[in-house]
Design a protein around this motif. Sequence first.
Motif, PDB file in Angstrom:
ATOM      1  N   ILE A 147      37.332  23.501  30.701  1.00  0.00           N
ATOM      2  CA  ILE A 147      37.218  23.939  29.310  1.00  0.00           C
ATOM      3  C   ILE A 147      36.633  25.340  29.286  1.00  0.00           C
ATOM      4  O   ILE A 147      35.593  25.590  29.903  1.00  0.00           O
ATOM      5  CB  ILE A 147      36.293  23.002  28.497  1.00  0.00           C
ATOM      6  N   GLY A 148      37.284  26.249  28.596  1.00  0.00           N
ATOM      7  CA  GLY A 148      36.758  27.598  28.472  1.00  0.00           C
ATOM      8  C   GLY A 148      37.707  28.638  29.034  1.00  0.00           C
ATOM      9  O   GLY A 148      38.845  28.336  29.410  1.00  0.00           O
ATOM     10  N   ARG A 149      37.205  29.869  29.105  1.00  0.00           N
ATOM     11  CA  ARG A 149      38.014  30.984  29.615  1.00  0.00           C
ATOM     12  C   ARG A 149      37.734  31.173  31.093  1.00  0.00           C
ATOM     13  O   ARG A 149      36.594  31.388  31.494  1.00  0.00           O
ATOM     14  CB  ARG A 149      37.703  32.252  28.815  1.00  0.00           C
ATOM     15  N   ASN A 150      38.782  31.112  31.878  1.00  0.00           N
ATOM     16  CA  ASN A 150      38.666  31.217  33.329  1.00  0.00           C
ATOM     17  C   ASN A 150      38.489  32.681  33.745  1.00  0.00           C
ATOM     18  O   ASN A 150      39.367  33.500  33.516  1.00  0.00           O
ATOM     19  CB  ASN A 150      39.917  30.612  33.972  1.00  0.00           C
ATOM     20  N   PRO A 151      37.373  33.018  34.408  1.00  0.00           N
ATOM     21  CA  PRO A 151      37.135  34.411  34.777  1.00  0.00           C
ATOM     22  C   PRO A 151      37.742  34.815  36.119  1.00  0.00           C
ATOM     23  O   PRO A 151      37.675  35.988  36.500  1.00  0.00           O
ATOM     24  CB  PRO A 151      35.602  34.479  34.852  1.00  0.00           C
ATOM     25  N   TYR A 152      38.321  33.856  36.850  1.00  0.00           N
ATOM     26  CA  TYR A 152      38.767  34.142  38.215  1.00  0.00           C
ATOM     27  C   TYR A 152      40.267  34.387  38.281  1.00  0.00           C
ATOM     28  O   TYR A 152      41.063  33.585  37.802  1.00  0.00           O
ATOM     29  CB  TYR A 152      38.404  32.987  39.153  1.00  0.00           C
ATOM     30  N   GLN A 153      40.633  35.498  38.928  1.00  0.00           N
ATOM     31  CA  GLN A 153      42.058  35.824  39.087  1.00  0.00           C
ATOM     32  C   GLN A 153      42.739  34.905  40.094  1.00  0.00           C
ATOM     33  O   GLN A 153      43.947  34.698  40.026  1.00  0.00           O
ATOM     34  CB  GLN A 153      42.200  37.276  39.570  1.00  0.00           C
ATOM     35  N   ASN A 154      41.973  34.383  41.057  1.00  0.00           N
ATOM     36  CA  ASN A 154      42.585  33.554  42.093  1.00  0.00           C
ATOM     37  C   ASN A 154      42.669  32.081  41.702  1.00  0.00           C
ATOM     38  O   ASN A 154      42.996  31.238  42.525  1.00  0.00           O
ATOM     39  CB  ASN A 154      41.829  33.694  43.413  1.00  0.00           C
ATOM     40  N   VAL A 155      42.342  31.773  40.448  1.00  0.00           N
ATOM     41  CA  VAL A 155      42.510  30.419  39.920  1.00  0.00           C
ATOM     42  C   VAL A 155      43.452  30.490  38.729  1.00  0.00           C
ATOM     43  O   VAL A 155      43.202  31.236  37.786  1.00  0.00           O
ATOM     44  CB  VAL A 155      41.162  29.801  39.485  1.00  0.00           C
ATOM     45  N   HIS A 156      44.538  29.747  38.794  1.00  0.00           N
ATOM     46  CA  HIS A 156      45.510  29.737  37.705  1.00  0.00           C
ATOM     47  C   HIS A 156      45.250  28.546  36.787  1.00  0.00           C
ATOM     48  O   HIS A 156      44.830  27.480  37.232  1.00  0.00           O
ATOM     49  CB  HIS A 156      46.930  29.655  38.247  1.00  0.00           C
TER      50      HIS A 156
END
Length: 298
Positions: A147-156
Motif C-alpha cells: 500500500i502506498g507509493r513505491n520509491p524503488y525503481q527496481n521494484v515494479h
Amino acid sequence: MEIYQLRTFVAVAQQGHLTQAAEILHLSQPAVTAQIKALEEETGVALFERTSAGVMLTEAGKLLLPEAEAILAGTRHLLHKAKSFKGQLGGKARVGTILTPTQLRLGPWLATLKQRYPLLQISTFQGISGSVLNEVRKKELDCGFYIGRNPYQNVHGLLLAELPYVVAAPAAWRESLEGCDWRTLGRQPWVGVSQFSSLSKLHSEIWRERNIAPKKVLDIDQEQTMVACVEAGVGLCLVRRDAAEAAAAQGSLWIWGDAAIDVPLTFIYPGERSDDPLVLVMIETLEAVWQKPLRGVD
C-alpha cells in the motif's frame, strides 16, 4: 509384492490360461508361472487351480482379484496424473501479504494458482507494507502486496485497487471538530505511523500539502493498533475508509468530513523478473481473480 506380479495375476485371471496371459504381457510362460508362484508364496494362499482347459481362480483368488484390480487402476491413475504435469510450472513462490485475506482476495487467488499450477509450492508471509516492499527489493520474497507509493525503481508494481483513506477522530471530539478546517486539525494530537510503514510518506505529504505540522504522539506500524488508539482518545489518524466506517458504526470513533485520500494497493515484484514465468503466472491468476487487466503504477 510388486506391481508387475499383480498385473500378471490379473492377466491370468482374465485369460484363464497361462500361455494367453504370457502373450498379452509379452513374457514367456515360465516367467508368468514364476511370478504367480512368487505371489502365492508372499500372500500365503493359492490363487489358481489347474484345469484341463487352463487355470481357474481359487476362492481366495476370487476375493483378492478386485483388490489387485483396484491397485492397478490406482497406479494407472497416478501415471496419467504424473504425465499431465509434464511441462507444467513448478518451484517455490514466497509471497508477502498485508491487510486481511478478504481484502487481497487471497483465498480465490491461491485456489486458482493451485488449480492451474498444481506443482507450484506457495508460502505466504504476513507483514506490513514497508517490510514486504523491502524484502521484495532484496529478493527475499518473490512478490507481495503493498500500500502506498513505491520509491524503488527496481521494484515494479501493478495496481489492484485505490484504497480511500479518511481522517478518523475519537468519538468524543466530534462536537469540537465538526465543520473545522485542516488548520484546526493540525493543532490536534495525531497518531502517526512508523517510519517503516509505507504510509509514513503519505502522512508527511498530506500534512505538507495542507501546510500543517501536527504533533505526533505515537508512531504505530499496524492499522488495527492505530484504530484502537483513536478509539481510546489518543488522537487523530489517517485510516482506511472501510476500517474507519466499521469502527464508526460501533460508535467508537468519528470520521471527519467527507474528504478521502486514495492510496494505491499494488502487487509488487523485482523489476528484473518481469519475464520470469513464476511472476507471469502470478499476474495471470491475479487478473483472473480481480477480473481486470493489471496496469503498472508510475
